[in-house]
Design a protein around this motif. Structure first.
Motif, PDB file in Angstrom:
ATOM      1  N   MET A 131     -40.989  40.645  31.225  1.00  0.00           N
ATOM      2  CA  MET A 131     -40.635  39.556  32.103  1.00  0.00           C
ATOM      3  C   MET A 131     -40.764  38.266  31.333  1.00  0.00           C
ATOM      4  SD  MET A 131     -42.212  38.714  35.702  1.00  0.00           S
ATOM      5  CE  MET A 131     -43.624  38.054  34.877  1.00  0.00           C
ATOM      6  N   PRO A 132     -40.115  37.276  31.738  1.00  0.00           N
ATOM      7  CA  PRO A 132     -40.038  36.088  30.980  1.00  0.00           C
ATOM      8  C   PRO A 132     -41.136  35.111  31.118  1.00  0.00           C
ATOM      9  CG  PRO A 132     -38.830  35.938  32.903  1.00  0.00           C
ATOM     10  CD  PRO A 132     -39.417  37.322  32.866  1.00  0.00           C
ATOM     11  N   GLY A 133     -41.018  34.107  30.114  1.00  0.00           N
ATOM     12  CA  GLY A 133     -41.770  32.944  30.266  1.00  0.00           C
ATOM     13  C   GLY A 133     -40.967  32.006  31.034  1.00  0.00           C
ATOM     14  N   PRO A 134     -41.401  30.747  31.196  1.00  0.00           N
ATOM     15  CA  PRO A 134     -40.831  29.786  32.085  1.00  0.00           C
ATOM     16  C   PRO A 134     -39.380  29.721  31.968  1.00  0.00           C
ATOM     17  CG  PRO A 134     -42.689  29.020  30.952  1.00  0.00           C
ATOM     18  CD  PRO A 134     -42.515  30.384  30.561  1.00  0.00           C
ATOM     19  N   ARG A 135     -38.587  29.665  33.313  1.00  0.00           N
ATOM     20  CA  ARG A 135     -37.999  30.677  34.207  1.00  0.00           C
ATOM     21  C   ARG A 135     -37.701  31.882  33.359  1.00  0.00           C
ATOM     22  NH1 ARG A 135     -31.988  31.822  35.423  1.00  0.00           N
ATOM     23  NH2 ARG A 135     -32.151  33.127  37.206  1.00  0.00           N
ATOM     24  N   SER A 136     -38.644  32.674  33.131  1.00  0.00           N
ATOM     25  CA  SER A 136     -38.463  33.828  32.329  1.00  0.00           C
ATOM     26  C   SER A 136     -37.954  34.912  33.223  1.00  0.00           C
ATOM     27  CB  SER A 136     -39.783  34.168  31.714  1.00  0.00           C
ATOM     28  OG  SER A 136     -39.752  35.358  31.106  1.00  0.00           O
ATOM     29  N   ALA A 137     -36.678  35.258  33.131  1.00  0.00           N
ATOM     30  CA  ALA A 137     -36.113  36.232  34.048  1.00  0.00           C
ATOM     31  C   ALA A 137     -36.699  37.579  33.761  1.00  0.00           C
ATOM     32  CB  ALA A 137     -34.613  36.291  33.893  1.00  0.00           C
ATOM     33  N   ILE A 138     -37.269  38.204  34.755  1.00  0.00           N
ATOM     34  CA  ILE A 138     -37.871  39.504  34.550  1.00  0.00           C
ATOM     35  C   ILE A 138     -36.805  40.561  34.389  1.00  0.00           C
ATOM     36  CG2 ILE A 138     -39.439  41.162  35.518  1.00  0.00           C
ATOM     37  CD1 ILE A 138     -40.572  38.963  37.179  1.00  0.00           C
ATOM     38  N   ALA A 139     -35.850  40.583  35.264  1.00  0.00           N
ATOM     39  CA  ALA A 139     -34.811  41.608  35.216  1.00  0.00           C
ATOM     40  C   ALA A 139     -33.592  41.094  35.936  1.00  0.00           C
ATOM     41  CB  ALA A 139     -35.301  42.891  35.876  1.00  0.00           C
ATOM     42  N   SER A 140     -32.437  41.582  35.531  1.00  0.00           N
ATOM     43  CA  SER A 140     -31.202  41.192  36.197  1.00  0.00           C
ATOM     44  C   SER A 140     -30.887  42.186  37.291  1.00  0.00           C
ATOM     45  CB  SER A 140     -30.046  41.169  35.195  1.00  0.00           C
ATOM     46  OG  SER A 140     -28.824  41.056  35.860  1.00  0.00           O
ATOM     47  N   THR A 141     -30.710  41.695  38.510  1.00  0.00           N
ATOM     48  CA  THR A 141     -30.337  42.581  39.605  1.00  0.00           C
ATOM     49  C   THR A 141     -28.847  42.574  39.832  1.00  0.00           C
ATOM     50  OG1 THR A 141     -30.710  40.782  41.160  1.00  0.00           O
ATOM     51  CG2 THR A 141     -32.538  42.290  40.767  1.00  0.00           C
ATOM     52  N   LEU A 142     -28.151  41.669  39.140  1.00  0.00           N
ATOM     53  CA  LEU A 142     -26.703  41.596  39.298  1.00  0.00           C
ATOM     54  C   LEU A 142     -25.984  42.168  38.091  1.00  0.00           C
ATOM     55  CD1 LEU A 142     -26.341  38.057  40.870  1.00  0.00           C
ATOM     56  CD2 LEU A 142     -26.390  40.241  42.017  1.00  0.00           C
ATOM     57  N   GLY A 143     -26.463  41.769  36.889  1.00  0.00           N
ATOM     58  CA  GLY A 143     -25.862  42.265  35.652  1.00  0.00           C
ATOM     59  C   GLY A 143     -24.375  42.007  35.623  1.00  0.00           C
ATOM     60  N   CYS A 144     -23.610  42.966  35.108  1.00  0.00           N
ATOM     61  CA  CYS A 144     -22.163  42.810  35.021  1.00  0.00           C
ATOM     62  C   CYS A 144     -21.505  43.922  35.820  1.00  0.00           C
ATOM     63  CB  CYS A 144     -21.715  42.810  33.569  1.00  0.00           C
ATOM     64  SG  CYS A 144     -22.355  44.184  32.628  1.00  0.00           S
ATOM     65  N   LEU A 145     -21.927  44.083  37.070  1.00  0.00           N
ATOM     66  CA  LEU A 145     -21.460  45.200  37.883  1.00  0.00           C
ATOM     67  C   LEU A 145     -19.964  45.166  38.104  1.00  0.00           C
ATOM     68  CD1 LEU A 145     -24.305  45.260  40.554  1.00  0.00           C
ATOM     69  CD2 LEU A 145     -24.109  46.590  38.463  1.00  0.00           C
ATOM     70  N   THR A 146     -19.378  43.976  38.140  1.00  0.00           N
ATOM     71  CA  THR A 146     -17.949  43.891  38.420  1.00  0.00           C
ATOM     72  C   THR A 146     -17.116  44.355  37.243  1.00  0.00           C
ATOM     73  OG1 THR A 146     -17.931  41.606  37.694  1.00  0.00           O
ATOM     74  CG2 THR A 146     -18.269  42.003  40.031  1.00  0.00           C
ATOM     75  N   LEU A 147     -17.700  44.438  36.055  1.00  0.00           N
ATOM     76  CA  LEU A 147     -16.932  44.807  34.865  1.00  0.00           C
ATOM     77  C   LEU A 147     -17.226  46.215  34.374  1.00  0.00           C
ATOM     78  CD1 LEU A 147     -17.233  41.553  32.731  1.00  0.00           C
ATOM     79  CD2 LEU A 147     -15.334  42.244  34.158  1.00  0.00           C
TER      80      LEU A 147
ATOM     81  N   VAL B 277     -42.465  25.181  34.102  1.00  0.00           N
ATOM     82  CA  VAL B 277     -43.234  26.418  34.153  1.00  0.00           C
ATOM     83  C   VAL B 277     -43.323  26.914  35.591  1.00  0.00           C
ATOM     84  CG1 VAL B 277     -45.450  27.503  33.632  1.00  0.00           C
ATOM     85  CG2 VAL B 277     -44.552  25.731  32.118  1.00  0.00           C
ATOM     86  N   LEU B 278     -43.507  25.977  36.526  1.00  0.00           N
ATOM     87  CA  LEU B 278     -43.551  26.354  37.935  1.00  0.00           C
ATOM     88  C   LEU B 278     -42.243  27.008  38.360  1.00  0.00           C
ATOM     89  CD1 LEU B 278     -45.276  26.243  40.522  1.00  0.00           C
ATOM     90  CD2 LEU B 278     -44.151  24.060  41.044  1.00  0.00           C
ATOM     91  N   GLY B 279     -41.122  26.463  37.884  1.00  0.00           N
ATOM     92  CA  GLY B 279     -39.833  27.069  38.189  1.00  0.00           C
ATOM     93  C   GLY B 279     -39.762  28.505  37.708  1.00  0.00           C
ATOM     94  N   ALA B 280     -40.286  28.768  36.526  1.00  0.00           N
ATOM     95  CA  ALA B 280     -40.275  30.134  35.987  1.00  0.00           C
ATOM     96  C   ALA B 280     -41.091  31.071  36.856  1.00  0.00           C
ATOM     97  CB  ALA B 280     -40.817  30.140  34.559  1.00  0.00           C
ATOM     98  N   VAL B 281     -42.257  30.612  37.303  1.00  0.00           N
ATOM     99  CA  VAL B 281     -43.111  31.453  38.136  1.00  0.00           C
ATOM    100  C   VAL B 281     -42.435  31.741  39.476  1.00  0.00           C
ATOM    101  CG1 VAL B 281     -45.313  31.564  39.368  1.00  0.00           C
ATOM    102  CG2 VAL B 281     -45.239  30.688  37.032  1.00  0.00           C
ATOM    103  N   ILE B 282     -41.809  30.730  40.058  1.00  0.00           N
ATOM    104  CA  ILE B 282     -41.122  30.914  41.334  1.00  0.00           C
ATOM    105  C   ILE B 282     -40.001  31.937  41.184  1.00  0.00           C
ATOM    106  CG2 ILE B 282     -39.664  29.775  43.057  1.00  0.00           C
ATOM    107  CD1 ILE B 282     -41.284  27.207  42.489  1.00  0.00           C
ATOM    108  N   PHE B 283     -39.213  31.810  40.113  1.00  0.00           N
ATOM    109  CA  PHE B 283     -38.120  32.752  39.896  1.00  0.00           C
ATOM    110  C   PHE B 283     -38.647  34.173  39.730  1.00  0.00           C
ATOM    111  CE2 PHE B 283     -35.236  35.165  37.218  1.00  0.00           C
ATOM    112  CZ  PHE B 283     -34.020  34.970  37.852  1.00  0.00           C
ATOM    113  N   ASN B 284     -39.715  34.310  38.961  1.00  0.00           N
ATOM    114  CA  ASN B 284     -40.257  35.646  38.730  1.00  0.00           C
ATOM    115  C   ASN B 284     -40.824  36.247  40.014  1.00  0.00           C
ATOM    116  OD1 ASN B 284     -39.510  35.474  36.109  1.00  0.00           O
ATOM    117  ND2 ASN B 284     -41.541  35.127  35.292  1.00  0.00           N
ATOM    118  N   LEU B 285     -41.420  35.422  40.856  1.00  0.00           N
ATOM    119  CA  LEU B 285     -41.888  35.914  42.149  1.00  0.00           C
ATOM    120  C   LEU B 285     -40.715  36.444  42.973  1.00  0.00           C
ATOM    121  CD1 LEU B 285     -44.631  33.385  43.290  1.00  0.00           C
ATOM    122  CD2 LEU B 285     -44.846  35.876  43.270  1.00  0.00           C
ATOM    123  N   ALA B 286     -39.600  35.713  42.950  1.00  0.00           N
ATOM    124  CA  ALA B 286     -38.421  36.161  43.693  1.00  0.00           C
ATOM    125  C   ALA B 286     -37.956  37.528  43.199  1.00  0.00           C
ATOM    126  CB  ALA B 286     -37.297  35.130  43.560  1.00  0.00           C
ATOM    127  N   VAL B 287     -37.908  37.694  41.877  1.00  0.00           N
ATOM    128  CA  VAL B 287     -37.446  38.961  41.314  1.00  0.00           C
ATOM    129  C   VAL B 287     -38.408  40.097  41.648  1.00  0.00           C
ATOM    130  CG1 VAL B 287     -36.904  40.192  39.186  1.00  0.00           C
ATOM    131  CG2 VAL B 287     -36.177  37.820  39.460  1.00  0.00           C
TER     132      VAL B 287
END
Length: 255
Positions: free
Chosen positions: A1-17, A185-195
């Motif tokens: 998982m990432p550091g600030p907005r460190s994306a942990i994982a992609s839930t969308l990816g490139c599904l359309t392609l 950094v707070l933004g990164a934590v918020i994003f990671n919580l969402a994921v």
């Protein structure tokens, strides 16, 4: 998982392609604060500061300012990503990637041989990042980073509730910090919580987890809009809106 907005994982990816073309190589964009640093990704330069990278192997990003100050990060790219490297070595914005290591080296002193590396070289290797963080008393950001790392490890082990607990604790520390890096950094934590809330639904299929994920994505969007100019026109903003819409579709009509 990432550091600030460190994306942990992609839930969308490139599904359309993927059904027709397979998944294209992600594109990495790099910014530096302050601007003016020479950036390489896996040793390659790019005038547009955009690189096509692999999402299978770690990617090394290096920024070098004119006075010789260097900051490097090793990241796993999860989809089209954007990374900001800060001269002070503090975590910068990370979107679509997971930071697994970061290090900084000071600018060489005048007369130091390192101040004049051979032509075509960026100088010696950066020191490896410390394996552990030992926060001192009264250092909330160091404590928050330690909690953040613990949350990342818990996420990787699919201990989602532990990850949520660690990220929430880091959130409380960062929210009250006066550190200049705290908003990003707070933004990164918020994003990671969402994921994490979204992914935890796979283990505990409670709709409340999806609702919390939606709330956190909205909070992340508001946080980034408050600190980043032209956020509303960015691809990251569009990605967050797409995630929110996908959650709303999964939740269905609200009663």
């Amino acid at each position: 998982m990432p550091g600030p907005r460190s994306a942990i994982a992609s839930t969308l990816g490139c599904l359309t392609l993927v059904a027709t073309f397979g998944c294209a190589r992600p594109v990495l964009r790099v910014e530096t604060v302050p601007a003016g640093a020479e950036v390489t990704v896996d040793g390659e330069t790019s005038r547009e500061q955009r690189w096509s990278v692999s999402d299978d192997d770690p990617t090394t990003v290096l920024a070098k300012w004119p006075d010789g100050k260097q900051v490097s990060a090793q990241v796993y790219i999860e989809h089209d990503a954007k990374i900001t490297l800060r001269r002070d070595g503090e975590p910068g914005q990370v979107v679509g990637a997971r930071v697994v290591g970061m290090a900084a080296s000071p600018a060489p002193a005048p007369g130091d041989p390192a101040a004049a590396p051979p032509d075509g070289q960026l100088g010696g290797p950066l020191p490896p990042p410390p394996s552990t963080v030992t926060p001192g008393p009264g250092d909330p950001m160091a404590k928050a980073r330690k909690l953040y790392d613990e949350g990342q490890k818990a996420y990787e082990l699919t201990d989602f509730d532990v990850a949520i607990e660690k990220f929430r604790a880091a959130y409380e520390l960062i929210r009250s910090s006066n550190d200049p890096a705290a908003p990003e950094v707070l933004g990164a934590v918020i994003f990671n919580l969402a994921v994490v809330y979204e992914r935890s639904y796979e283990v505990t299929p409670d709709p409340e987890r999806l609702r919390r994920a939606r709330v956190m994505y909205r909070q992340y969007d508001e946080q980034m809009a408050s600190i980043q100019a032209n956020w509303a026109k960015s691809s990251e903003h569009a990605d967050v809106l797409a995630r929110i819409r996908a959650l709303e579709a999964r939740l269905g009509p609200q009663k």
